[in-house]
Design an enzyme around this catalytic site. Structure first.
Site, mmCIF file in Angstrom:
data_model
loop_
_atom_site.group_PDB
_atom_site.id
_atom_site.type_symbol
_atom_site.label_atom_id
_atom_site.label_comp_id
_atom_site.label_asym_id
_atom_site.label_seq_id
_atom_site.Cartn_x
_atom_site.Cartn_y
_atom_site.Cartn_z
ATOM 1 N N HIS A 1 0.863 -1.176 0.000
ATOM 2 C CA HIS A 1 0.000 0.000 0.000
ATOM 3 C C HIS A 1 0.898 1.224 0.000
ATOM 4 O O HIS A 1 1.834 1.309 0.788
ATOM 5 C CB HIS A 1 -0.900 0.001 1.239
ATOM 6 C CG HIS A 1 -2.005 1.009 1.138
ATOM 7 N ND1 HIS A 1 -1.781 2.353 1.255
ATOM 8 C CD2 HIS A 1 -3.322 0.871 0.902
ATOM 9 C CE1 HIS A 1 -2.932 2.992 1.100
ATOM 10 N NE2 HIS A 1 -3.883 2.110 0.882
ATOM 11 N N ARG B 1 -6.360 10.596 -0.286
ATOM 12 C CA ARG B 1 -5.984 11.112 -1.602
ATOM 13 C C ARG B 1 -7.236 11.360 -2.427
ATOM 14 O O ARG B 1 -7.333 12.349 -3.124
ATOM 15 C CB ARG B 1 -5.034 10.135 -2.295
ATOM 16 C CG ARG B 1 -3.615 10.240 -1.756
ATOM 17 C CD ARG B 1 -2.716 9.152 -2.312
ATOM 18 N NE ARG B 1 -2.972 7.873 -1.655
ATOM 19 C CZ ARG B 1 -2.912 6.694 -2.261
ATOM 20 N NH1 ARG B 1 -2.638 6.623 -3.537
ATOM 21 N NH2 ARG B 1 -3.151 5.584 -1.591
#
Ligand SMILES: Cc1cc2nc3c(=O)[nH]c(=O)nc-3n(C[C@H](O)[C@H](O)[C@H](O)COP(=O)(O)OP(=O)(O)OC[C@H]3O[C@@H](n4cnc5c(N)ncnc54)[C@H](O)[C@@H]3O)c2cc1C
Ligand code: FES
Lengths: 295, 556, 250
Positions: B326, B346
């Protein structure tokens, strides 16, 4: 004064017919208030049955919440809640030792020393609005309605938190302000018997029968109440009580706030008459105080 | 631990470039996505592409296939328990379906199997729900909005994310069952974040062409897990749960069908047998193997056990050469190292920024590309942010979200992470987070079909333990989806398989005996055993003093 | 990978902590969980996600010279000098099974399952002990007044570690009650997503069968082409955005 409103659990569940019209009436009468954003059960169930300090924690925490929201006064409608909060407040104000113990126990909260005033809705009407102003605000006077005022226990006992000295007759004043006629009613400060219903049901019925009998004798058209427990025993279970006792006839019951709503001419839906027995609605229609039900 | 004065100085650089970056975000000006060719080049920085990180398997059905040493070590290992010592003639339990693994896939499978009338035992290693599913934060994908999305676009995104290597039938089943999976969860009472009229909120995730990520605040996995666990608990008369009882071997019968498992009671240290007509493997992933020394987001029990069990029973592995890192795991404060910072940050507008305060990659590239870009920025380009313990990280500029969506958004949308950082005296609505890639997801696993079946009759697979759906790289939000979709399918298929009539037969561990022999023949004689069951974090020094401690593999 | 080492290589200062009353010296930067492992414990119970969401690692501790009870998650709480700690990996709690399908989304459902709800005296021990800062008393109060929606919202961050139940003088298991409220809220009170229902209908009707069959047949190069050319929904745009084409769905 900044007025906080403490609702109490029952008004948010079963007794919406006690709350809705009352709050609309305050708006109508121009009394500003703020419903507390955080609150817990008033603690009634416990403080009446027991005397442990732990049972004061619940009501005192509610008073702390009111103080936290910047209220100097908190109003409540249910007479049980009123009784519990007012007694706890009195304890905090008068018993320094117990107050300190409570504050020490609740270290996660700000200290509380009784800064908030607890008032019952009826007192607020009398003292803040005044019977005179209330009478003027009545758009739909309940002329010709004879109403038996029922105080029960918690508005007037113990004496230190009673909203009314015996001869002030606050409910009678209220009834008159609405244009109705207070019945002379010998059982108005009796116990409704609801607390006996589980352990001693016959006793509970006997007590309720006494109240209803007195209402019959006073020739009242209706009985008004301020407590969900009283409403349970005298309203919801009335048919049962009447059936079990010789010589009684049924009499519609209302929360005092419902008649207030009708007299002020508020939207009838707010009065939630659908939560009372059908007779309650019929009586008001018969007397032409409200239009026939469309519920 | 709050940011050190040195880090606070570096944060000032981020603050300086923030207004301009916020303005760009508002105007929709993004760093362009890499072309497919550029992606390929960038992936040279991905740990999967380090050749010294893998080796070819010496034994088993996928012999010759190159995968990470840490997994190969387990596949090339002997059994934890000598097969001949296990008393197969007196199973401790008998049931229709044995589900191995109490995460999202296992629980969905158990519910569905029981709804189809099967008696279910679910054996799980830790508590029911101690699983990667519980940890998922960001969301779950499904093309639920017909005005702009369809399973077709979802399919394209799945395939593109997986570098077009995915098994098409698995991907198709995934995307076409997705809306129904969400509907099932909604029906069971999962509190998805919704608008007032019931419309599900959806956002983008890395590699999505449409906003189709559904979520429940920032604890989507926990909300799903606790809801379906509650449902399974309501079915306690049909689903018996055995906690702290990991499976250590599958049991076959004389007809070559899967017929149960050997379980290990971790507390009383007994091994016992469950006999079943069908078995569903749903043991999840492998993060706790710390491949290439990476920190991980995974739960304590993510040790690839199911792969070992299935592989020994004859199921090949596929896509296991790729592992997902990740892009954004916490590197500072180190008490929280490895913990995942969801992509939703994000998705909500936070930039990735280097030590000079500059963006260097589009924030919505597929995960492997994003992770490779961060590693490149730190290790190759020297633009990482140094931490007090000598690591490198990249800023994830969470305060931007407040600028874009209003004050209080971070606390409201990311309550979990807000509290986590608050404990370390860091306010992520005002200060950025320091992140680095962290070992996250096992892209590949046991080979299986869209019905949940494997090559071994009676053995079904669901969830992270399986390989093929996501090809070489999974997109965020497709794994929670996969476990619900294929968990339900496996439960249904297993009960249908039983209904069609399963021949009773003598139980055997002959496949284990053979496998042990194959391992020995391959010259592996160091006494390694598998499955790993739990990691061991005891310091070597402490371990050296545990003179009479008896370790079988990792487990004392 | 120099930035991704697993064990702390930098020697941190050590501090004394007391695990179940016994003293250990551990690096001051560790969480309670890592400190116990550092000291030689290997977890079987009391460790699940290691990320603060599963509730396996509830820990109770006191500090020297302080009467207060502190709580935390072992995987999230950093050690402090002289802390006296123990984990509560399991605490028995009454859970009432119910049939979700037939359960009515009203407070009565909760009252019937958990009549002990009314044993609450608002002592607030539950809220004080909650490692997730959930206002437990507030959601219990909401349940008592029948507000399932509020109870669901207030309890949302609950990880069901059971510490509230361990301290409750009414002997309740608050977190199980909250779970019922959340499911009723999510499944029966919150309005359903109509677009979801509609999409499920389209799929059942076979709207996408052909186009997906075609997609499955594509070569990698063909797939790459349609993938690269597919229309991208703008990042900051509104939900109402519509693409030029969406295969048969308005
Ligand atoms: C921090 C984090 C965040 C994530 N975020 C997202 C996200 O936002 N969206 C998304 O789609 N996906 C996300 N994922 C991925 C997703 O959560 C997992 O891939 C998925 O939940 C796996 O489900 P599962 O049921 O296959 O495995 P798990 O949920 O891990 O369950 C496996 C279970 O099997 C048990 N088990 C293991 N070995 C044995 C054995 N030998 N015997 C018995 N039982 C055993 C385990 O203990 C566990 O209970 C995330 C993962 C993590 C770790
Ligand atoms: S281990 Fe899951 S909360 Fe700590």
């Amino acid at each position: 004064m900044k007025l906080g409103y403490y609702p109490g659990c029952t008004l948010k569940t079963k007794a919406a017919n006690l709350e809705k019209a009352a709050m609309a009436a305050l708006d109508h009468l121009g009394v500003e208030y703020k419903e507390l954003s955080r609150w817990n059960c008033c603690g009634a169930v416990f403080s009446l049955t027991d005397d442990d300090l732990i049972h004061q924690v619940a009501p005192v925490r509610n008073l702390i919440r009111a103080a936290q929201e910047g209220c100097d006064t908190v109003v409540t409608i249910c007479s049980q809640c009123y009784n519990t909060l007012a007694r706890a407040n009195k304890l905090v104000r008068e018993n320094e030792e117990k107050r300190d113990t409570l504050n020490r126990f609740m270290t996660e909260e700000p200290d509380y020393n009784g800064e908030v005033e607890v008032v019952h809705y009826l007192s607020l009407l009398r003292e803040r609005v005044g019977w005179e102003k209330l009478r003027e605000a009545v758009a739909n006077p309940l002329t010709g309605l004879k109403v038996a005022p029922f105080y029960g226990c918690t508005l007037v006992r113990p004496e230190e938190v009673a909203i009314d000295a015996v001869d002030d007759r606050i409910l009678e004043g209220f009834i008159e302000a609405l244009g109705a006629e207070p019945a002379r009613f010998s059982a108005s400060r009796e116990c409704c018997g609801s607390y006996q219903m589980i352990a001693h049901p016959e006793e509970g019925i006997k007590r309720a029968a006494k109240v209803i009998g007195a209402a019959n004798r006073s020739e009242a058209d209706a009985l008004i109440l301020s407590c969900p427990m009283c409403e349970y025993n005298l309203g919801t279970r009335q048919r049962e009580v009447v059936a079990a006792t010789d010589g009684l006839t049924e009499v519609p019951t209302y929360y005092f706030t419902q008649l207030l709503g009708v007299a002020l001419g508020l939207d009838t839906d707010l009065c939630r008459l659908d939560l009372n027995g059908p007779a309650a609605q019929e009586l008001l229609v018969d007397k032409k105080f409200i239009a026939a039900a469309t519920v | 631990m709050p940011y050190t004065p040195e880090l606070k100085e570096l944060i000032k650089i981020v603050e300086k470039t923030r207004p301009e970056r916020v303005a760009k975000k508002r105007n929709g000006e993004e760093i362009p996505f890499l072309s497919l060719d550029e992606r390929k080049k960038r992936l040279d920085f991905h740990p999967d592409f380090k050749t010294e990180g893998r080796r070819e398997l010496k034994v088993g059905p996928s012999k010759g296939y190159g995968i990470a040493h840490e997994i190969a070590d387990l596949l090339e290992a002997g059994s934890r328990v000598a097969p001949e010592k296990v008393n197969l003639s007196e199973p401790a339990y008998e049931t229709d379906v044995l589900v191995i693994g109490g995460g999202g896939a296992g629980t969905s499978a158990a519910i569905l199997a029981s709804q189809h009338g099967a008696k279910v035992i679910m054996a799980t290693k830790l508590r029911h729900g101690d699983a990667n599913t519980m940890m998922a934060e960001g969301g779950i994908q499904a093309a639920s909005k017909g005005h702009k999305d369809s399973p077709y676009y979802h399919y394209l995104d799945v395939m593109g994310g997986g570098h077009f290597t995915n098994v098409p039938e698995l991907a198709e089943t995934l995307v076409t069952s997705a809306p129904d999976a969400i509907r099932w969860l909604e029906h069971l009472g999962v509190n998805f974040t919704k608008k007032a009229d019931g419309t599900l909120e959806t956002i983008h995730g890395g590699g999505t062409s449409r906003k189709r990520m559904h979520y429940a605040a920032d604890i989507t996995g926990a909300e799903i897990m606790r809801t379906i666990r509650d449902e399974a608990r309501n079915l306690a008369d049909k689903i018996q749960v055995l906690e702290f009882s990991p499976a250590v071997e599958l049991v076959l019968n004389e007809h070559g069908q899967c017929a149960g498992a050997v379980l290990y009671n971790m507390e009383t240290q007994e091994y016992f047998v469950v006999k079943a007509k069908a078995v569903i493997l749903a043991t999840g992933g492998c993060g706790r193997l710390h491949i290439q020394g990476f920190m991980t987001t995974n739960h304590y029990g993510a040790t690839a056990d199911g792969i070992v069990l299935g592989y020994r029973a004859g199921v090949p592995v596929s896509f296991l050469h790729t592992v997902q890192y990740h892009p954004t795991g916490i590197v500072f404060p180190e008490q929280a190292e490895g913990i995942l910072i969801t992509e939703k940050f994000r998705g909500s507008g936070a930039n990735l920024v280097n030590v000079e305060g500059n963006q260097f990659v589009n924030e919505r590239e597929p995960r492997d590309v994003e992770a490779a870009s961060i590693i490149k920025e730190c290790v190759h380009d020297g633009l990482g942010v140094p931490t007090p313990t000598g690591r490198l990280g990249i800023w994830l500029d969470s305060p931007m979200i407040e600028d874009l969506a209003g004050e209080g958004t971070v606390k409201r949308e990311f309550p979990g992470k807000y509290i986590l950082y608050k404990r370390f005296d860091i306010d992520i609505s005002k200060e950025p987070m320091l992140i680095y890639p962290t070992l996250h997801y096992q892209n590949g696993g046991l080979e299986f079909k869209e019905t949940g079946e494997t090559r071994v009759p009676g053995l079904f697979v669901a969830g992270e333990v399986g390989g093929g759906i996501h090809g070489a790289n999974r997109l965020m939000g497709n794994s929670l989806l996969d476990i619900i979709v294929f968990g339900r399918i496996a439960g249904t298929s297993a009960s249908a398989y039983i209904e069609n009539g399963v021949k009773d037969g003598k139980l055997t561990l002959e496949h284990v005996v053979k496998y042990n022999a194959e391992v020995a023949k391959a010259g592996i004689t160091d006494g390694r055993v598998a499955p790993a069951i739990i990691p061991n974090y005891t310091e070597a020094e402490v371990r050296s003093r545990q003179l009479t401690a008896n370790y079988i593999g990792n487990v004392r | 990978m120099e930035t991704a080492t697993l064990t702390e290589k930098v020697a941190a200062k050590t501090i004394p902590i007391y695990i179940m009353g016994k003293k250990y010296e551990v690096p001051e930067t560790l969480t309670i969980m890592k400190a116990m492992e550092h000291s030689g414990y290997q977890y079987i119970r009391g460790c699940g996600c290691r990320g603060g969401v599963c509730g396996a690692c509830a820990t109770v501790y006191r500090k020297a010279g302080d009467y207060k009870i502190y709580t935390g998650l072992a995987c999230q709480t950093v050690v402090e000098p002289e802390m006296y700690l123990t984990q509560i990996p399991f605490y028995p709690a009454n859970r009432a099974a119910y049939d979700f399908e037939s359960a009515k989304p009203t407070a009565e459902t909760v009252y019937e399952l958990y009549p002990e709800l009314f044993r609450c005296v608002a002592c607030n021990s539950c809220t004080k002990v909650c490692p997730m800062d959930v206002e437990v008393l507030d959601y219990i109060s909401a349940l008592k007044r029948g507000d399932l929606t509020a109870a669901a919202e207030i309890s949302f961050d609950c990880i069901q570690c059971g510490l509230c139940a361990s301290r409750c003088m009414g002997e309740m298991a608050q977190y199980h009650m909250a779970q019922v409220a959340r499911r009723l809220q999510g499944g029966k009170i919150a309005p359903k997503a109509e677009h979801l229902e509609k999409m499920c209908g389209e799929i059942d009707a076979g709207t996408f069968t052909d186009v997906l069959a075609e997609a499955k047949k594509m070569t990698v190069d063909e797939l790459k082409k349609v993938y690269t050319e597919r229309e991208l929904e703008p990042h900051m745009g509104a939900d109402e955005w519509t693409p030029a084409s969406n295969f048969g769905l308005a």
